[in-house]
Design a protein around this motif. Structure first.
Motif, PDB file in Angstrom:
ATOM      1  N   ARG A   1       2.585   2.592  -3.231  1.00 19.46           N
ATOM      2  CA  ARG A   1       1.518   3.192  -4.249  1.00 19.46           C
ATOM      3  C   ARG A   1       1.805   4.785  -4.043  1.00 19.46           C
ATOM      4  O   ARG A   1       1.575   5.589  -5.087  1.00 19.46           O
ATOM      5  CB  ARG A   1       0.055   3.024  -3.814  1.00 19.46           C
ATOM      6  CG  ARG A   1      -0.464   1.432  -4.275  1.00 19.46           C
ATOM      7  CD  ARG A   1      -1.947   1.627  -3.552  1.00 19.46           C
ATOM      8  NE  ARG A   1      -2.956   2.469  -3.783  1.00 19.46           N
ATOM      9  CZ  ARG A   1      -4.072   2.491  -3.057  1.00 19.46           C
ATOM     10  NH1 ARG A   1      -4.176   2.011  -2.029  1.00 19.46           N
ATOM     11  NH2 ARG A   1      -4.801   3.631  -3.496  1.00 19.46           N
ATOM     12  N   TYR A   2       2.245   5.423  -2.868  1.00 16.63           N
ATOM     13  CA  TYR A   2       2.757   6.470  -2.811  1.00 16.63           C
ATOM     14  C   TYR A   2       4.149   6.874  -2.957  1.00 16.63           C
ATOM     15  O   TYR A   2       4.672   7.966  -3.110  1.00 16.63           O
ATOM     16  CB  TYR A   2       2.301   7.153  -1.267  1.00 16.63           C
ATOM     17  CG  TYR A   2       0.557   6.939  -1.221  1.00 16.63           C
ATOM     18  CD1 TYR A   2      -0.133   7.659  -1.646  1.00 16.63           C
ATOM     19  CD2 TYR A   2       0.373   5.614  -0.481  1.00 16.63           C
ATOM     20  CE1 TYR A   2      -1.553   7.510  -1.567  1.00 16.63           C
ATOM     21  CE2 TYR A   2      -1.250   5.324  -0.511  1.00 16.63           C
ATOM     22  CZ  TYR A   2      -1.985   6.218  -0.884  1.00 16.63           C
ATOM     23  OH  TYR A   2      -3.701   6.024  -0.699  1.00 16.63           O
TER      24      TYR A   2
ATOM     25  N   GLU B   1       0.850  -1.221  -0.008  1.00 22.21           N
ATOM     26  CA  GLU B   1       0.037  -0.034   0.114  1.00 22.21           C
ATOM     27  C   GLU B   1       0.927   1.006   0.137  1.00 22.21           C
ATOM     28  O   GLU B   1       0.504   2.366  -0.631  1.00 22.21           O
ATOM     29  CB  GLU B   1      -1.114   0.068   1.140  1.00 22.21           C
ATOM     30  CG  GLU B   1      -1.860   1.387   1.232  1.00 22.21           C
ATOM     31  CD  GLU B   1      -2.800   1.203   2.495  1.00 22.21           C
ATOM     32  OE1 GLU B   1      -3.451   2.050   2.878  1.00 22.21           O
ATOM     33  OE2 GLU B   1      -2.817   0.063   3.289  1.00 22.21           O
TER      34      GLU B   1
ATOM     35  N   HIS C   1       7.290   1.876  -6.680  1.00 23.35           N
ATOM     36  CA  HIS C   1       7.405   0.193  -6.290  1.00 23.35           C
ATOM     37  C   HIS C   1       8.812   0.163  -5.655  1.00 23.35           C
ATOM     38  O   HIS C   1       9.962   0.458  -6.067  1.00 23.35           O
ATOM     39  CB  HIS C   1       7.435  -0.634  -7.726  1.00 23.35           C
ATOM     40  CG  HIS C   1       7.624  -2.043  -7.482  1.00 23.35           C
ATOM     41  ND1 HIS C   1       6.695  -2.793  -6.823  1.00 23.35           N
ATOM     42  CD2 HIS C   1       8.701  -2.617  -7.929  1.00 23.35           C
ATOM     43  CE1 HIS C   1       7.129  -3.824  -6.710  1.00 23.35           C
ATOM     44  NE2 HIS C   1       8.179  -4.143  -7.335  1.00 23.35           N
TER      45      HIS C   1
END
Length: 259
Positions: free
Chosen positions: A16-17, A13, A20
């Motif tokens: 995502r910010y 999760e 990768h």
């Protein structure tokens, strides 16, 4: 859901910010800075990332408490696909424990060197086994040296060792005699940036920044327990209690001056 699955899900999760494969490294940097006050972050976590980081640190701490002495973060790194350009293979828990038992005990200061320590598997097992065999007095005789080429792994080892000592102490101070963790090329002896020197307090030159002090003092004024503050801000609980003592001392001085 197991601790490992929870941790991997949160890391995915966070990616995502962060992009990768980047969140976990940024998370370790952030936590290590909060734990020690050393090595400023090149990229602070965003508010969303910080929320994920808080959840992840709680899962990791719970995993440490469930199985003291195991290299949980090393397991997480393996599960998430290794360690970037450096190959990483943690020492299996059973082998780490066996090697720790083979080391035996000593009545005097006991040296233990973990070269290419990675995330600290052998050191964690050795500290835990020493505690099981001889208690706090035996741990207090340990003089440990850990080295690795990766500064990030040194930060991981530091976090796991500091928290293991806290968990084994069960609320009471548990100290090693000395502990030095170094980012260094074990062949050329060229040192990197990350260097932790432990003496007595198991918090290598720990210090709080002004923002952390402000948040802690506000939380203390709101009667939030030190343990809760430590968990939320991810700073050593002893530093929270120190701020609490300073606040109480200053309050006493102010009362005397007013009188």
């Amino acid at each position: 859901m197991s601790h490992l699955k929870q941790a991997v899900k949160l890391i995915q999760e966070g990616d995502r910010y962060s992009g990768h494969g980047r969140f976990f490294s940024e998370f370790i940097d952030d936590w290590a800075y909060r734990q020690t006050g050393l090595y400023n972050l090149s990229k602070p976590l965003s508010e969303t990332q910080s929320k994920i980081a808080h959840q992840l640190s709680h899962v990791i701490r719970s995993a440490w408490e469930t199985c003291p002495g195991e290299d949980f973060i090393g397991h997480v790194i393996e599960e998430c696909g290794g360690s970037g350009h450096l190959s990483f293979f943690r020492t299996p828990p059973a082998l780490s424990t066996l090697m720790a038992k083979m080391m035996g005990g000593s009545s005097g200061p006991e040296g233990f060197a973990d070269i290419c320590c990675g995330s600290g598997s052998l050191t964690l097992a050795h500290i835990n086994q020493t505690y099981l065999d001889g208690g706090a007095k035996a741990v207090a005789r340990l003089s440990i040296t850990g080295e690795d080429l990766s500064g990030n792994k040194i930060k991981v080892a530091m976090l796991q060792i500091v928290n293991l000592l806290d968990i084994l102490g069960e609320g009471k101070p548990l100290y090693v005699h000395s502990l030095r963790l170094s980012e260094v090329n074990s062949l050329s002896r060229e040192e990197g940036i990350v260097q932790y020197d432990f003496t007595g307090t198991n918090n290598p030159r720990c210090r709080l920044n002004e923002e952390q002090k402000g948040l802690i003092n506000k939380a203390l004024l709101a009667s939030i327990p030190a343990e809760v503050i430590s968990e939320v801000l991810r700073v050593p609980v002893n530093l929270v209690r120190w701020e609490e003592k300073i606040g109480a001392r200053n309050h006493k001085v102010n009362l005397c001056e007013t009188a």
